[in-house]
Motif scaffolding. Sequence first.
Motif, short mmCIF file in Angstrom:
data_model
loop_
_atom_site.label_atom_id
_atom_site.label_comp_id
_atom_site.label_asym_id
_atom_site.label_seq_id
_atom_site.Cartn_x
_atom_site.Cartn_y
_atom_site.Cartn_z
N ASN A 46 -12.77 5.61 -4.56
CA ASN A 46 -12.86 5.60 -3.09
C ASN A 46 -11.52 5.19 -2.51
OD1 ASN A 46 -13.54 5.46 -0.41
ND2 ASN A 46 -15.10 3.86 -0.63
N LYS A 47 -10.74 6.16 -2.08
CA LYS A 47 -9.38 5.88 -1.60
C LYS A 47 -9.37 4.98 -0.36
CE LYS A 47 -7.31 8.50 -4.71
NZ LYS A 47 -8.39 8.76 -5.65
N GLU A 48 -10.47 4.96 0.40
CA GLU A 48 -10.52 4.09 1.57
C GLU A 48 -10.46 2.61 1.19
OE1 GLU A 48 -13.78 4.94 4.14
OE2 GLU A 48 -13.07 6.95 4.64
N ASP A 49 -10.86 2.30 -0.04
CA ASP A 49 -10.79 0.91 -0.51
C ASP A 49 -9.34 0.42 -0.56
OD1 ASP A 49 -13.51 0.70 -0.78
OD2 ASP A 49 -13.52 1.06 -2.95
N LEU A 50 -8.39 1.33 -0.68
CA LEU A 50 -6.98 0.94 -0.73
C LEU A 50 -6.50 0.35 0.59
CD1 LEU A 50 -5.63 4.05 -2.66
CD2 LEU A 50 -5.81 1.73 -3.57
N LEU A 51 -7.17 0.69 1.68
CA LEU A 51 -6.77 0.21 3.00
C LEU A 51 -7.28 -1.19 3.29
CD1 LEU A 51 -7.32 3.50 5.06
CD2 LEU A 51 -5.22 2.65 3.96
N SER B 287 -8.03 -6.97 0.38
CA SER B 287 -8.79 -7.68 -0.64
C SER B 287 -9.30 -6.74 -1.71
CB SER B 287 -9.96 -8.44 0.01
OG SER B 287 -10.66 -9.17 -0.96
N LYS B 288 -9.86 -5.61 -1.32
CA LYS B 288 -10.36 -4.63 -2.28
C LYS B 288 -9.22 -4.03 -3.08
CE LYS B 288 -14.52 -3.27 0.31
NZ LYS B 288 -15.20 -2.16 1.01
N ARG B 289 -8.08 -3.77 -2.41
CA ARG B 289 -6.93 -3.19 -3.11
C ARG B 289 -6.42 -4.13 -4.20
NH1 ARG B 289 -3.97 -2.34 1.05
NH2 ARG B 289 -2.26 -3.84 0.88
N CYS C 80 0.84 -1.21 0.00
CA CYS C 80 0.00 0.00 0.00
C CYS C 80 0.87 1.25 0.00
CB CYS C 80 -0.97 0.01 1.19
SG CYS C 80 -2.33 1.18 1.02
N GLY C 81 1.87 1.25 -0.86
CA GLY C 81 2.78 2.37 -0.98
C GLY C 81 4.11 1.92 -1.52
N TRP D 218 2.53 3.46 -8.63
CA TRP D 218 1.60 3.54 -7.50
C TRP D 218 0.74 4.79 -7.60
CZ3 TRP D 218 -0.96 1.00 -4.00
CH2 TRP D 218 -1.50 1.65 -2.89
N GLU D 219 1.36 5.88 -7.94
CA GLU D 219 0.61 7.14 -8.05
C GLU D 219 -0.44 7.07 -9.17
OE1 GLU D 219 4.39 7.85 -5.94
OE2 GLU D 219 3.89 6.84 -7.83
N LYS D 220 -0.07 6.46 -10.30
CA LYS D 220 -1.02 6.31 -11.39
C LYS D 220 -2.18 5.39 -10.99
CE LYS D 220 2.33 6.93 -15.15
NZ LYS D 220 3.01 6.26 -16.28
N PHE D 221 -1.84 4.31 -10.31
CA PHE D 221 -2.86 3.37 -9.86
C PHE D 221 -3.83 4.04 -8.88
CE2 PHE D 221 -3.79 0.19 -6.42
CZ PHE D 221 -4.83 -0.45 -7.07
N VAL D 222 -3.29 4.74 -7.89
CA VAL D 222 -4.12 5.39 -6.88
C VAL D 222 -5.01 6.46 -7.49
CG1 VAL D 222 -4.05 6.89 -4.83
CG2 VAL D 222 -2.53 4.90 -4.98
N SER D 223 -4.50 7.15 -8.50
CA SER D 223 -5.25 8.26 -9.09
C SER D 223 -6.56 7.80 -9.73
CB SER D 223 -4.39 8.99 -10.13
OG SER D 223 -4.18 8.18 -11.27
N GLN D 224 -6.64 6.53 -10.14
CA GLN D 224 -7.85 6.07 -10.80
C GLN D 224 -8.82 5.39 -9.83
OE1 GLN D 224 -8.53 2.39 -11.69
NE2 GLN D 224 -7.10 2.14 -10.00
N VAL D 225 -8.45 5.32 -8.55
CA VAL D 225 -9.33 4.72 -7.54
C VAL D 225 -10.26 5.80 -7.00
CG1 VAL D 225 -9.44 3.57 -5.29
CG2 VAL D 225 -7.61 2.98 -6.92
#
Length: 202
Positions: free
Chosen positions: A179-184, A187-189, A159-160, A170-177
Amino acid sequence: MDVNTKIQKVECDWLDVKNECRNTVNKDATSVDATPEFKKKLLISEHSPIRLLGIKWRWEGIFSWVSVHFARHWLGWDKWVSTQRTDRTGVDRNKQPQDTKVNMDIRANAQALINVARFRLCFQASPETRGCMEDLKVTVSETEPQISEVMVPNCVYRCGCPEFKSCGYWEKFVSQVENKEDLLDVSKRYDLYNEYFNKHHK
């Protein structure tokens, strides 16, 4: 370099794995098959019975220097590479360039696949090496989709990005998510990564 992953053997007795999980918590063996949900949870948790799951494959005609990358970051798998010895090939080994093509056979358990994918799906890896790992992930998905789904790069795993300098994935991947809480949620990540991977993989 064209990547050609050929699965040679799949040894994934999930009932045996499930029963060893039951054994570790003092439960009797069962004849009820493992569900996809159980498989996913167990693989993400990385409990020791996943080491009973094995896949053997061949990469045909990969560059010699790429095989060295996988020999170096092996982290739990057995590997065999076709020789370039002069007395075996009839060609002077000292004259063989690093892009000489070799065949590489590997047998890995599920834990080893998780381990190596973390480093060889990373965009800090050379494109050729990452290409082999991506092709393996896609090929494994055809027979053992839950194993393929936990083969993720280190940034997704942790997760980083842990590297000295981020490659930017990672930055590109996160930018398209959305609901950022799903990254935590692990399983959802992983689900989000696999969706992103399948969308962009060529």
